[in-house]
Motif scaffolding. Sequence first.
Motif: not given
Length: 519
Positions: A422, A220-221, A68, A96, A218, A176, A93-94, A320
Amino acid sequence: MSSREDDPRYNAAEDLIERNLAAGRADRIAVIGEGGKTTYGQLADKINRCASGLLDLGLEMEQRVALCLLDTVDFPTAFLGAIKAGIVPVPINTLLTTEDYRYMLNDSRARCLIVSEALLPKFLPLMDSLPHLKHVVVSGAQATDFLAFDDLLASGAPEFAAAPTSADDICFWLYSSGSTGRPKGAVHLQSHLIRTAELYAHPVLEIDESDVVFSAAKLFFAYGLGNGLTFPFSVGATAILYSGRPTSEAVSAILKDERPTLFFGVPTLYSMLLAGSDLPVAEDLNLRLCVSAGEALPAELFKRWLERTGCEILDGIGSTEMLHIFLSNRAGQVRPGTSGREIPGYGLRIVGDDGLEVPKGELGELQVDGPTSAVMYWNKRERSRQTFLGTWTRTGDKYIENEDGTFTYCGRSDDMLKVGGIYVSPFEVEEALISHESVLEAAVIGKADQDELIKPKAFIVPQPGVTADAVLEKTLTNFTAEKLAPYKRPRWVEFVEALPKTATGKIQRFKLRDRESAR
Ligand code: 3UK
């Protein structure tokens, strides 16, 4: 080393770094971040130290490590370090909530979490209740209760022989979200990263080592991971990493100061940049090509951006599940308002409700066949069976193929919204609203804003006796801001006396959508 699927031995991290060292690029800049510049030689060293440091913690091949992480050099270090050791990184995802993280850490059974210091507070409430999590490593921190990522690197060895993985080994996962139920971990293989570069970034973007790449999306996607890591590293280009929120001000400053040649954003960001007062004049930009994905790019935004900057935006659709873009516009041949044409190496078909291909010009669901498709959703057999149909992967998107071979996006076939690129589940937003004591019922739909970009709108039936006024609206807005990631909160609230329902009591969201678009 080749990336053929039948190669006996292939390690994605080794490939993405060694190819640059072998090409004499050890002193070229791989990453520009807030902490300064990192050369390919220095990055190779960090990745080796991370790989050996993780094994020294007691982690083993195939175990998961959750990441993360904000976009700093620690992201590629941790992601490729884990992969080099055969450990499976799971970037999350940062944005959440603690409860989302609880689910993902349990579902993935991550043994280790590597987390940016600023995000650590969201994980602290979970620390004693995660049976599988044995180690927490903090990026950006010095001495804390947890091991600092820098200390892990310092204790690691600068040389490391890649784990004996094959091209078909599990490499990493990406979560996802779906319209109902929990996020699904899409499982990707060692060969997938480089294949997205070979099929999309090399032929479509013609990226090479002279490029300086900036992705506002970002890492993380899946979109950002390709843009900011796989693509630049596959050719020895430079990636600009920015850990903050991609506001119009921050992104404009990077475009001006760092002068990237390739820029990746989502439609909402292009719209914000055009609306803001910070976007540099064309002469101050060094852009050669821009890319948009995550949701459809309205033709109007393409035209306004081209007028302002002199640069085309290539709209392309990825997912994804497919890891990156499989259908895209091409430089000099853009058809604004469409997703462009098939990318060679991927097969596309549009299928009707009967499962059969529809003739050109008719609406159906888009399905993709290609070598970067996830192999399954972890631990979700039924969802996997519905999405991964042999060699074909369902996108859940409605499309029409035009006479000229371009494809036009016509909405999703589930209730999911794409907000700022998103996924947002309307059910999750409704649940958050209903958990407020003043709300009896809620329905959330996607409504187009002035730029034709979708944002959540809530229809709310207040509890009997509760006054529906501006105060309540403000209260609910604040309440959802606490409960949901910022991009998920409703941008409009409308109080109604009742929601349209079927005879069996199901909310008819399509009636609300129709009513909204008729206004
Ligand atoms: C929608 C688009 C219209 C579409 C992604 C580029 O967005 C990405 O992945 P996700 O899993 O979402 C996938 C879904 O998003 N979508 C994406 N791009 C477009 N709709 N036009 C577009 N250009 O519903 C798709 O099924 O979050 C994008 C690269 C990698 C990605 N993962």
